[in-house]
Design an enzyme around this catalytic site. Structure first.
Site, PDB file in Angstrom:
ATOM      1  N   LYS A  94       0.787  -1.244   0.000  1.00 59.04           N
ATOM      2  CA  LYS A  94       0.000   0.000   0.000  1.00 59.04           C
ATOM      3  C   LYS A  94       0.816   1.290   0.000  1.00 59.04           C
ATOM      4  CE  LYS A  94      -4.129  -1.948   2.033  1.00 59.04           C
ATOM      5  NZ  LYS A  94      -5.201  -1.812   3.011  1.00 59.04           N
TER       6      LYS A  94
ATOM      7  N   GLY B 253      -7.795   0.760  19.471  1.00 60.88           N
ATOM      8  CA  GLY B 253      -6.865   0.055  18.584  1.00 60.88           C
ATOM      9  C   GLY B 253      -6.101   1.041  17.719  1.00 60.88           C
TER      10      GLY B 253
ATOM     11  N   GLY C 152      -3.925  -0.183  14.767  1.00 64.74           N
ATOM     12  CA  GLY C 152      -3.279  -0.908  13.673  1.00 64.74           C
ATOM     13  C   GLY C 152      -3.562  -0.225  12.341  1.00 64.74           C
TER      14      GLY C 152
HETATM   15  P1  ATR Z   1      -3.026  -4.423  11.982  1.00 65.95           P
HETATM   16  O1  ATR Z   1      -4.393  -3.776  11.787  1.00 65.95           O
HETATM   17  O2  ATR Z   1      -1.934  -3.421  11.778  1.00 65.95           O
HETATM   18  O3  ATR Z   1      -2.846  -5.706  11.235  1.00 65.95           O
HETATM   19  P2  ATR Z   1      -3.643  -5.920  14.384  1.00 65.95           P
HETATM   20  O4  ATR Z   1      -2.644  -6.914  14.811  1.00 65.95           O
HETATM   21  O5  ATR Z   1      -4.882  -6.387  13.717  1.00 65.95           O
HETATM   22  O6  ATR Z   1      -2.914  -4.789  13.527  1.00 65.95           O
HETATM   23  O7  ATR Z   1      -4.034  -5.073  15.658  1.00 65.95           O
HETATM   24  C1  ATR Z   1      -4.864  -3.969  15.568  1.00 65.95           C
HETATM   25  C2  ATR Z   1      -4.893  -3.275  16.896  1.00 65.95           C
HETATM   26  O8  ATR Z   1      -5.493  -4.144  17.844  1.00 65.95           O
HETATM   27  C3  ATR Z   1      -3.507  -2.926  17.430  1.00 65.95           C
HETATM   28  O9  ATR Z   1      -3.582  -1.634  17.905  1.00 65.95           O
HETATM   29  C4  ATR Z   1      -3.302  -3.910  18.556  1.00 65.95           C
HETATM   30  O10 ATR Z   1      -2.623  -3.387  19.684  1.00 65.95           O
HETATM   31  P3  ATR Z   1      -1.017  -3.219  19.729  1.00 65.95           P
HETATM   32  O11 ATR Z   1      -0.732  -1.970  18.956  1.00 65.95           O
HETATM   33  O12 ATR Z   1      -0.708  -3.073  21.176  1.00 65.95           O
HETATM   34  O13 ATR Z   1      -0.445  -4.440  19.106  1.00 65.95           O
HETATM   35  C5  ATR Z   1      -4.700  -4.174  19.016  1.00 65.95           C
HETATM   36  N1  ATR Z   1      -4.783  -5.497  19.639  1.00 65.95           N
HETATM   37  C6  ATR Z   1      -4.579  -6.688  19.047  1.00 65.95           C
HETATM   38  N2  ATR Z   1      -4.737  -7.688  19.926  1.00 65.95           N
HETATM   39  C7  ATR Z   1      -5.027  -7.094  21.119  1.00 65.95           C
HETATM   40  C8  ATR Z   1      -5.300  -7.578  22.436  1.00 65.95           C
HETATM   41  N3  ATR Z   1      -5.284  -8.888  22.712  1.00 65.95           N
HETATM   42  N4  ATR Z   1      -5.559  -6.673  23.388  1.00 65.95           N
HETATM   43  C9  ATR Z   1      -5.566  -5.352  23.142  1.00 65.95           C
HETATM   44  N5  ATR Z   1      -5.321  -4.837  21.918  1.00 65.95           N
HETATM   45  C10 ATR Z   1      -5.064  -5.686  20.914  1.00 65.95           C
END
Ligand code: ATR
Length: 268
Positions: A75, A136, A138
């Site tokens: 992206k 979140g 991500g």
């Molecule tokens: P992406 O969208 O970049 O693929 P993701 O792994 O899907 O990322 O995670 C999205 C968001 O959910 C992230 O902000 C993640 O928190 P971190 O930045 O601390 O990694 C959050 N997230 C994922 N699992 C989590 C959990 N078990 N508890 C709290 N937040 C979580």
């Protein structure tokens, strides 16, 4: 379109990712193309980052190519080689859709977050002027944050397990939309109008809830971007507490309309 066949006149949409086998958007698009009588076929292609420059060069001369969908990990890289970026792609510096104009120019757009806002609006929830808590930080969270800022929310607070990632999103959104106060805050929905879960919590059975549901109150709209299950435990709990809820599927289906409009293909 009855008796539709792929012929020499059929135009092509490619969805590029690496790997490509799990792509779902092409099936959705092909269904939409058929329903709307559009002589276009969508195909998923698997191209590694090193091979992207030659794909881009080839696209410019590919005359029956309508455009391209782009996903991880391409992206940001692809945003650098588009001839023009429009809308949120310009401020996010990330592209998930490209239109090939008849002169071969490649126009980059980003529909990742706008589908979320369109979905909210279609459900009758206007985000302009509202206080939003985004849970979140991500990739999907960033897209939703930019789209909500563009929609004119009153303010945006990002709460995340890893504070540094929330700070990054807040800084990027603030740079792009200096008039929309965007900050990092605690995971507390008190006094917010819209609460959006952008974490994967709720996808799997036994996941913890993404926030303390006892703090939800009936005037709130609680949204999730998770598509499966259609109603996450957070949404169920929010509804029980009298909140209006917005599931994840509309974000996806509304994106299809965004894509067709971006490609300048017909509306239903
Ligand atoms: P992406 O969208 O970049 O693929 P993701 O792994 O899907 O990322 O995670 C999205 C968001 O959910 C992230 O902000 C993640 O928190 P971190 O930045 O601390 O990694 C959050 N997230 C994922 N699992 C989590 C959990 N078990 N508890 C709290 N937040 C979580």
């Amino acid at each position: 379109m009855e008796n539709w066949k792929i012929t020499g006149a059929t135009r092509v949409w490619v969805h590029v990712s690496h790997p490509a086998a799990k792509t779902v958007s092409t099936a959705l698009l092909n269904k939409t193309f058929r329903e709307r009588d559009l002589d276009v076929v969508a195909v998923a292609i698997d191209v590694a980052p090193d091979d992207m420059p030659s794909l881009i060069r080839g696209m410019k001369g590919w005359r029956n190519l309508v455009g391209m969908g782009v996903t991880m990990p391409h992206k940001e890289q692809i945003a650098l080689v588009c001839d023009e970026l429009v809308g949120l792609a310009k401020v996010m510096k990330a592209v998930n859709i490209i239109r090939r104009d008849p002169d071969g120019r490649l126009i980059g757009g980003n529909s990742d977050g706008s589908g979320f806002v369109t979905g909210l609006r279609r459900a009758g929830y206007e985000p302009a002027g509202k206080r939003v808590l985004l849970v979140g930080a991500g990739g999907a969270s960033a897209a939703v944050a930019f789209a909500l800022a563009e929609a004119g929310v009153r303010d945006l607070v990002v709460a995340n397990r890893t504070a540094a990632k929330a700070e990054q999103i807040a800084a990027r959104v603030t740079q792009a939309f200096p008039n929309i106060p965007t900050t990092v805050g605690p995971l507390d929905p008190t006094d917010f109008d819209i609460v959006v879960n952008t974490t994967p919590l709720g996808m799997r059975e036994g996941d913890a809830l993404p926030l303390d549901i006892s703090l939800l109150t009936p005037q709130m709209i609680v949204a999730d971007i998770i598509v499966k299950p259609a109603r996450t435990p957070l949404l169920e709990a929010a509804e029980q507490r009298g909140c209006r809820i917005q599931p994840g599927l509309p974000m996806l289906t509304c994106q299809i309309d965004e894509v067709l409009a971006f490609l300048r293909l017909g509306q239903p």
